[in-house]
Design an enzyme around this catalytic site. Structure first.
Site, PDB file in Angstrom:
ATOM      1  N   LEU A  61       7.650   7.386   9.026  1.00  0.00           N
ATOM      2  CA  LEU A  61       8.545   8.080   9.128  1.00  0.00           C
ATOM      3  C   LEU A  61       8.299   9.356   8.535  1.00  0.00           C
ATOM      4  CD1 LEU A  61      11.808   6.987   8.938  1.00  0.00           C
ATOM      5  CD2 LEU A  61      10.646   7.079  11.158  1.00  0.00           C
ATOM      6  N   CYS A  62       6.774   9.356   8.219  1.00  0.00           N
ATOM      7  CA  CYS A  62       6.088  10.050   7.554  1.00  0.00           C
ATOM      8  C   CYS A  62       5.785  11.018   8.431  1.00  0.00           C
ATOM      9  CB  CYS A  62       5.058  10.239   6.876  1.00  0.00           C
ATOM     10  SG  CYS A  62       5.395   9.187   5.044  1.00  0.00           S
ATOM     11  N   HIS A  63       5.435  12.107   8.264  1.00  0.00           N
ATOM     12  CA  HIS A  63       4.616  13.028   9.252  1.00  0.00           C
ATOM     13  C   HIS A  63       3.155  13.371   8.870  1.00  0.00           C
ATOM     14  CE1 HIS A  63       9.187  14.809   8.891  1.00  0.00           C
ATOM     15  NE2 HIS A  63       9.039  15.561   9.984  1.00  0.00           N
ATOM     16  N   MET A  97       3.716  10.710  -0.864  1.00  0.00           N
ATOM     17  CA  MET A  97       3.343   9.400  -0.076  1.00  0.00           C
ATOM     18  C   MET A  97       2.072   9.484   0.128  1.00  0.00           C
ATOM     19  SD  MET A  97       6.456   8.347  -0.226  1.00  0.00           S
ATOM     20  CE  MET A  97       5.625   6.713   0.944  1.00  0.00           C
ATOM     21  N   GLU A  98       1.601  10.477   0.448  1.00  0.00           N
ATOM     22  CA  GLU A  98       0.440  10.627   0.369  1.00  0.00           C
ATOM     23  C   GLU A  98      -0.784  10.116  -0.589  1.00  0.00           C
ATOM     24  OE1 GLU A  98       1.565  12.367   4.270  1.00  0.00           O
ATOM     25  OE2 GLU A  98       1.803  12.668   2.486  1.00  0.00           O
ATOM     26  N   ASP A 112      -8.928  -6.464  -4.074  1.00  0.00           N
ATOM     27  CA  ASP A 112      -9.839  -7.941  -3.265  1.00  0.00           C
ATOM     28  C   ASP A 112     -10.937  -8.035  -3.539  1.00  0.00           C
ATOM     29  OD1 ASP A 112     -10.122  -9.411  -0.542  1.00  0.00           O
ATOM     30  OD2 ASP A 112     -11.323  -7.237   0.093  1.00  0.00           O
TER      31      ASP A 112
END
Length: 307
Positions: A61-63, A97-98, A112
C-alpha cells in the site's frame, strides 16, 4: 491505497537506522571488504538504495515516489555495525517506509554475506527504526496556533437568490474551521461590485483574513478581481501562483482563474474561485503558507462587531 491526490507536494526527508550484531572477526571482514562474496558494505549499500527505490513494489500500500536521494552509511564498532539510511523526495507523502526498507535490505545483505563466516545465532538484525522525518504536515503546519478572525464572502447571483445552495463557501468554511480559523463570519452577496466594496470597507481591519469565493473567472459578471485589486496596497502574487499551479495538475481549467491576494489596510484578502473544487484546491494549496503567515505576523486586528 490512501488517496493523496489533494495533498500538496513538499520537500521530504527521512532517516532510519538499524543494527546488525556480528562477531568481532566478521566486523573486521566488513572493514577490509574481504568476505567470500566480496565487499559486503559496498554491496549492501547498493541493495539499500535499490530497496528505497522499489519500496512501492515491496510493500503493497505504499505510493510510488520519485526518489531524489537515497544513501546508506555505516558506523562500525567492535561487535556491531549501525546502518543509516537517508532518503529524500519532493512529493505528496513521506519517505519513512523507503528509509526503513533501505535499512532492512542493507542489513539483510550484510547478514547474507557474513553468514558463511559464523554460526547463524551469531548474527542478529535489530532495532530498525525511524530516527527523523521532515516535510509534510509534521513540518509545515496546517493548523493555527491561535485563532484568527476571518470573513468568507460568497459572490453568486444564483446562491443569493436561493436558486441553488452554496457548496463552495461552505467547504471553505469547513477547511478553515479545521485549521483553527475563527470566529468566522459568512455572508452571501450577489455579483454586485458595489455591495462587495461596501462590505469590504466595513470589514477591513475588523477581520485579519477575508476570503471571497466567486467572480475570478472570465464571465461578464466575474468582477471580483477588478473590484478588489485596485484596493490592494501590497500584493502577494505567490499565493495565487501556488493555487493555480496546484489546480492545473488536477484540471487544465485552473489556468483560467484570475485570483489575487494581498493586503487591504491590515486585512489579508484572497479571492478564490466560485466552484467547490476550485475553491477547495486553491485553499488547500496555500493553507500551510497562510498558517505560517498568521503564526508569525504581529498586530493582527481584533474582530469588531461580529460576535
Amino acid at each position: 491505497m490512501k488517496n493523496v491526490g489533494m495533498k500538496a507536494e513538499s520537500y521530504r526527508t527521512a532517516i532510519a537506522t538499524g543494527i546488525l550484531y556480528a562477531p568481532a572477526h566478521c566486523i573486521e571482514l566488513l572493514r577490509n571488504g574481504n568476505t567470500e562474496k566480496g565487499d559486503a558494505l559496498k554491496t549492501a549499500r547498493i541493495a539499500g538504495i535499490l530497496g528505497a527505490k522499489r519500496t512501492d513494489e515491496l510493500i503493497p500500500l505504499c505510493h510510488p515516489l520519485p526518489i531524489y536521494r537515497a544513501d546508506i552509511e555505516y558506523e562500525l564498532r567492535d561487535t556491531q555495525v549501525e546502518i543509516i539510511a537517508t532518503v529524500e523526495t519532493i512529493g505528496p507523502t513521506g519517505v519513512e517506509m523507503e528509509a526503513l526498507t533501505a535499512v532492512s535490505l542493507a542489513g539483510l545483505t550484510l547478514y547474507d554475506m557474513l553468514k558463511p563466516h559464523c554460526e547463524p545465532e551469531d548474527l542478529c538484525l535489530d532495532q530498525v527504526k525511524l530516527q527523523k522525518k521532515k516535510g509534510g504536515k509534521s513540518h509545515f503546519s496546517r493548523v493555527l496556533k491561535e485563532s484568527v478572525a476571518t470573513s468568507i464572502i460568497v459572490l453568486s447571483d444564483t446562491v443569493a437568490s436561493g436558486k441553488k445552495p452554496d457548496t463552495a463557501g461552505q467547504n471553505v468554511l469547513e477547511i478553515l474551521e479545521e485549521a483553527n480559523f475563527g470566529p468566522i463570519a459568512y455572508q452571501v452577496l450577489p455579483d454586485d461590485p458595489k455591495q462587495l466594496l461596501a462590505l469590504i470597507e466595513q470589514q477591513k481591519n475588523q477581520f485579519a483574513f477575508i476570503l471571497t469565493v466567486g467572480g475570478t473567472g472570465l464571465g461578464p459578471k466575474d468582477l471580483t478581481v477588478e473590484t478588489l485589486q485596485p484596493l490592494l496596497h501590497r500584493e502577494i502574487p505567490g499565493l495565487m501562483e501556488a493555487s493555480r499551479s496546484f489546480g492545473q495538475k488536477r484540471t487544465p481549467y485552473a489556468a483560467l482563474s484570475r485570483g489575487v491576494a494581498g493586503y487591504i489596510d491590515q486585512s489579508l484578502v484572497i479571492t478564490l474561485p466560485g466552484s467547490r473544487q476550485g475553491a477547495q484546491e486553491s485553499l488547500i494549496a496555500i493553507l500551510p503558507a497562510l498558517v505560517h503567515l498568521f503564526d508569525v505576523q504581529k498586530n493582527i486586528p481584533h474582530v469588531g462587531g461580529y460576535q
